[in-house]
Design a protein around this motif. Structure first.
Motif, PDB file in Angstrom:
ATOM      1  N   THR A   1      42.758  35.158  61.597  1.00  0.00           N
ATOM      2  CA  THR A   1      42.000  35.211  62.836  1.00  0.00           C
ATOM      3  C   THR A   1      42.929  35.622  63.963  1.00  0.00           C
ATOM      4  O   THR A   1      43.996  35.040  64.126  1.00  0.00           O
ATOM      5  N   PRO A   2      42.580  36.647  64.736  1.00  0.00           N
ATOM      6  CA  PRO A   2      43.464  37.086  65.818  1.00  0.00           C
ATOM      7  C   PRO A   2      43.738  35.963  66.813  1.00  0.00           C
ATOM      8  O   PRO A   2      42.859  35.165  67.122  1.00  0.00           O
ATOM      9  N   ASP A   3      44.965  35.892  67.289  1.00  0.00           N
ATOM     10  CA  ASP A   3      45.337  34.908  68.295  1.00  0.00           C
ATOM     11  C   ASP A   3      44.708  35.306  69.626  1.00  0.00           C
ATOM     12  O   ASP A   3      44.954  36.400  70.119  1.00  0.00           O
ATOM     13  N   PRO A   4      43.871  34.405  70.228  1.00  0.00           N
ATOM     14  CA  PRO A   4      43.205  34.773  71.481  1.00  0.00           C
ATOM     15  C   PRO A   4      44.136  34.813  72.671  1.00  0.00           C
ATOM     16  O   PRO A   4      43.790  35.319  73.725  1.00  0.00           O
ATOM     17  N   THR A   5      45.347  34.263  72.545  1.00  0.00           N
ATOM     18  CA  THR A   5      46.287  34.239  73.659  1.00  0.00           C
ATOM     19  C   THR A   5      47.015  35.574  73.753  1.00  0.00           C
ATOM     20  O   THR A   5      47.651  35.996  72.786  1.00  0.00           O
ATOM     21  N   PRO A   6      46.937  36.276  74.881  1.00  0.00           N
ATOM     22  CA  PRO A   6      47.629  37.558  75.010  1.00  0.00           C
ATOM     23  C   PRO A   6      49.131  37.377  74.841  1.00  0.00           C
ATOM     24  O   PRO A   6      49.710  36.408  75.346  1.00  0.00           O
ATOM     25  N   ALA A   7      49.743  38.272  74.116  1.00  0.00           N
ATOM     26  CA  ALA A   7      51.185  38.212  73.921  1.00  0.00           C
ATOM     27  C   ALA A   7      51.868  39.184  74.865  1.00  0.00           C
ATOM     28  O   ALA A   7      51.343  40.248  75.176  1.00  0.00           O
ATOM     29  N   ALA A   8      53.038  38.796  75.317  1.00  0.00           N
ATOM     30  CA  ALA A   8      53.793  39.671  76.209  1.00  0.00           C
ATOM     31  C   ALA A   8      54.426  40.795  75.399  1.00  0.00           C
ATOM     32  O   ALA A   8      54.956  40.574  74.314  1.00  0.00           O
ATOM     33  N   ALA A   9      54.342  41.995  75.914  1.00  0.00           N
ATOM     34  CA  ALA A   9      55.016  43.115  75.281  1.00  0.00           C
ATOM     35  C   ALA A   9      56.517  42.981  75.502  1.00  0.00           C
ATOM     36  O   ALA A   9      56.954  42.285  76.422  1.00  0.00           O
ATOM     37  N   PRO A  10      57.330  43.616  74.646  1.00  0.00           N
ATOM     38  CA  PRO A  10      58.775  43.538  74.834  1.00  0.00           C
ATOM     39  C   PRO A  10      59.187  43.952  76.240  1.00  0.00           C
ATOM     40  O   PRO A  10      58.762  44.990  76.744  1.00  0.00           O
ATOM     41  N   GLY A  11      59.989  43.124  76.875  1.00  0.00           N
ATOM     42  CA  GLY A  11      60.450  43.420  78.221  1.00  0.00           C
ATOM     43  C   GLY A  11      59.542  42.894  79.308  1.00  0.00           C
ATOM     44  O   GLY A  11      59.918  42.896  80.480  1.00  0.00           O
ATOM     45  N   ASP A  12      58.344  42.451  78.942  1.00  0.00           N
ATOM     46  CA  ASP A  12      57.424  41.910  79.933  1.00  0.00           C
ATOM     47  C   ASP A  12      57.683  40.423  80.149  1.00  0.00           C
ATOM     48  O   ASP A  12      58.342  39.754  79.350  1.00  0.00           O
ATOM     49  N   LEU A  13      57.131  39.905  81.231  1.00  0.00           N
ATOM     50  CA  LEU A  13      57.248  38.484  81.506  1.00  0.00           C
ATOM     51  C   LEU A  13      56.360  37.685  80.564  1.00  0.00           C
ATOM     52  O   LEU A  13      55.337  38.190  80.095  1.00  0.00           O
ATOM     53  N   PRO A  14      56.728  36.433  80.282  1.00  0.00           N
ATOM     54  CA  PRO A  14      55.866  35.600  79.431  1.00  0.00           C
ATOM     55  C   PRO A  14      54.473  35.447  80.029  1.00  0.00           C
ATOM     56  O   PRO A  14      54.305  35.441  81.250  1.00  0.00           O
ATOM     57  N   VAL A  15      53.494  35.323  79.144  1.00  0.00           N
ATOM     58  CA  VAL A  15      52.124  35.087  79.570  1.00  0.00           C
ATOM     59  C   VAL A  15      51.907  33.581  79.678  1.00  0.00           C
ATOM     60  O   VAL A  15      52.472  32.790  78.918  1.00  0.00           O
ATOM     61  N   GLU A  16      51.092  33.194  80.634  1.00  0.00           N
ATOM     62  CA  GLU A  16      50.873  31.788  80.968  1.00  0.00           C
ATOM     63  C   GLU A  16      50.628  30.900  79.750  1.00  0.00           C
ATOM     64  O   GLU A  16      49.820  31.207  78.883  1.00  0.00           O
ATOM     65  N   ASN A  17      51.356  29.795  79.708  1.00  0.00           N
ATOM     66  CA  ASN A  17      51.166  28.758  78.698  1.00  0.00           C
ATOM     67  C   ASN A  17      51.416  27.402  79.359  1.00  0.00           C
ATOM     68  O   ASN A  17      52.559  26.951  79.429  1.00  0.00           O
ATOM     69  N   PRO A  18      50.358  26.736  79.857  1.00  0.00           N
ATOM     70  CA  PRO A  18      50.546  25.451  80.540  1.00  0.00           C
ATOM     71  C   PRO A  18      51.180  24.384  79.660  1.00  0.00           C
ATOM     72  O   PRO A  18      51.712  23.395  80.169  1.00  0.00           O
ATOM     73  N   ALA A  19      51.130  24.581  78.338  1.00  0.00           N
ATOM     74  CA  ALA A  19      51.696  23.600  77.415  1.00  0.00           C
ATOM     75  C   ALA A  19      53.179  23.836  77.141  1.00  0.00           C
ATOM     76  O   ALA A  19      53.774  23.102  76.343  1.00  0.00           O
ATOM     77  N   ALA A  20      53.776  24.837  77.776  1.00  0.00           N
ATOM     78  CA  ALA A  20      55.210  25.072  77.580  1.00  0.00           C
ATOM     79  C   ALA A  20      55.988  23.813  77.955  1.00  0.00           C
ATOM     80  O   ALA A  20      55.655  23.113  78.919  1.00  0.00           O
ATOM     81  N   ALA A  21      57.007  23.530  77.199  1.00  0.00           N
ATOM     82  CA  ALA A  21      57.735  22.271  77.360  1.00  0.00           C
ATOM     83  C   ALA A  21      58.612  22.264  78.610  1.00  0.00           C
ATOM     84  O   ALA A  21      59.216  23.280  78.962  1.00  0.00           O
ATOM     85  N   MET A  22      58.664  21.116  79.262  1.00  0.00           N
ATOM     86  CA  MET A  22      59.645  20.902  80.317  1.00  0.00           C
ATOM     87  C   MET A  22      61.016  20.741  79.660  1.00  0.00           C
ATOM     88  O   MET A  22      61.130  20.169  78.565  1.00  0.00           O
ATOM     89  N   LEU A  23      62.044  21.230  80.307  1.00  0.00           N
ATOM     90  CA  LEU A  23      63.374  21.172  79.721  1.00  0.00           C
ATOM     91  C   LEU A  23      64.041  19.829  79.979  1.00  0.00           C
ATOM     92  O   LEU A  23      63.692  19.112  80.914  1.00  0.00           O
ATOM     93  N   ALA A  24      64.999  19.523  79.142  1.00  0.00           N
ATOM     94  CA  ALA A  24      65.685  18.242  79.234  1.00  0.00           C
ATOM     95  C   ALA A  24      66.512  18.151  80.510  1.00  0.00           C
ATOM     96  O   ALA A  24      66.883  19.180  81.098  1.00  0.00           O
ATOM     97  N   PRO A  25      66.803  16.939  80.972  1.00  0.00           N
ATOM     98  CA  PRO A  25      67.625  16.777  82.176  1.00  0.00           C
ATOM     99  C   PRO A  25      68.970  17.490  82.064  1.00  0.00           C
ATOM    100  O   PRO A  25      69.563  17.557  80.981  1.00  0.00           O
ATOM    101  N   ASP A  26      69.411  18.029  83.201  1.00  0.00           N
ATOM    102  CA  ASP A  26      70.714  18.683  83.314  1.00  0.00           C
ATOM    103  C   ASP A  26      70.871  19.846  82.329  1.00  0.00           C
ATOM    104  O   ASP A  26      71.953  20.087  81.803  1.00  0.00           O
ATOM    105  N   THR A  27      69.773  20.557  82.092  1.00  0.00           N
ATOM    106  CA  THR A  27      69.793  21.709  81.194  1.00  0.00           C
ATOM    107  C   THR A  27      70.007  23.011  81.959  1.00  0.00           C
ATOM    108  O   THR A  27      70.557  23.972  81.417  1.00  0.00           O
TER     109      THR A  27
END
Length: 214
Positions: A25-51
């Motif tokens: 089944t095709p992924d409904p989330t648009p993928a960024a083409a090479p060199g493009d900025l990431p496409v919105e993902n509100p579930a992207a993880a917050m990074l660890a402290p002092d990273t």
């Protein structure tokens, strides 16, 4: 009657079904083409402290590109700007509530090893008025300093240039994500007497500011 090619395809389809295999089944989330900025993902993880580590250029703060590369809203494209970022009031419809961003800001500050008392704006690297992702952690950082800050004026002028047709949307997004301090040079703009002008055509300018801020 089936042709030999259709018959072979029918046999293959039946065999896959019998084996419990199904077409992907095709992924409904648009993928960024090479060199493009990431496409919105509100579930992207917050990074660890002092990273993450703040950078600087000409005395202005820059986010860590590995932590905050910027991300874009897939609803905002060159063919939709008149109905999105260039329409007054539109950014208010997508701005995340403070009940969410307050928690995210605290986590982002820890990622950048900023003290709770440090003054700064929780800022969209690619601003909402340039089609930035509203609540993707990769597009948000605690920008130290006073509020409003110098980056706001850059966002506003790039927005005016995009909505007036001086420059396309995507180069403006990439320029401010890469280095907001040098964004005007990157997209070939110069500021003269408060006007936003093309560097190679200095009489081609736009004044005013359409739409909303970050």
């Amino acid at each position: 009657m089936f042709s030999s090619r259709r018959w072979a395809l029918a046999v293959l389809t039946a065999a896959l079904a019998a084996a419990g295999c199904h077409a992907a089944t095709p992924d409904p989330t648009p993928a960024a083409a090479p060199g493009d900025l990431p496409v919105e993902n509100p579930a992207a993880a917050m990074l660890a402290p002092d990273t993450c580590k703040l950078g600087h250029r000409d005395g202005q703060p820059l986010p860590d590109p590995h932590c905050t590369p910027g991300a874009v809203n897939p609803a905002v494209r060159q063919d939709t700007i008149e109905d999105t970022i260039c329409r007054t009031g539109w950014t208010k419809t997508i701005r995340p509530p403070t009940s969410k961003t307050t928690t995210m800001k605290a986590a982002s500050a820890r990622s950048y090893d900023l003290a709770p008392a440090d003054k700064g704006e929780y800022d969209h690297l690619v601003s909402l008025e340039l089609g930035g992702a509203p609540d993707d952690p990769r597009n948000l950082w605690v920008e130290p300093g006073k509020i409003p800050n110098p980056k706001d004026a850059v966002e506003n002028k790039l927005h005016a240039a995009v909505c007036s047709g001086l420059i396309p949307l995507v180069p403006a997004q990439k320029a401010i994500a890469a280095d907001w301090v040098t964004a005007f040079d990157t997209v070939g703009l110069r500021i003269a007497n408060g006007k936003v002008c093309l560097r190679d055509h200095p009489t081609t300018c736009v004044t005013g500011h359409r739409g909303d801020g970050d």
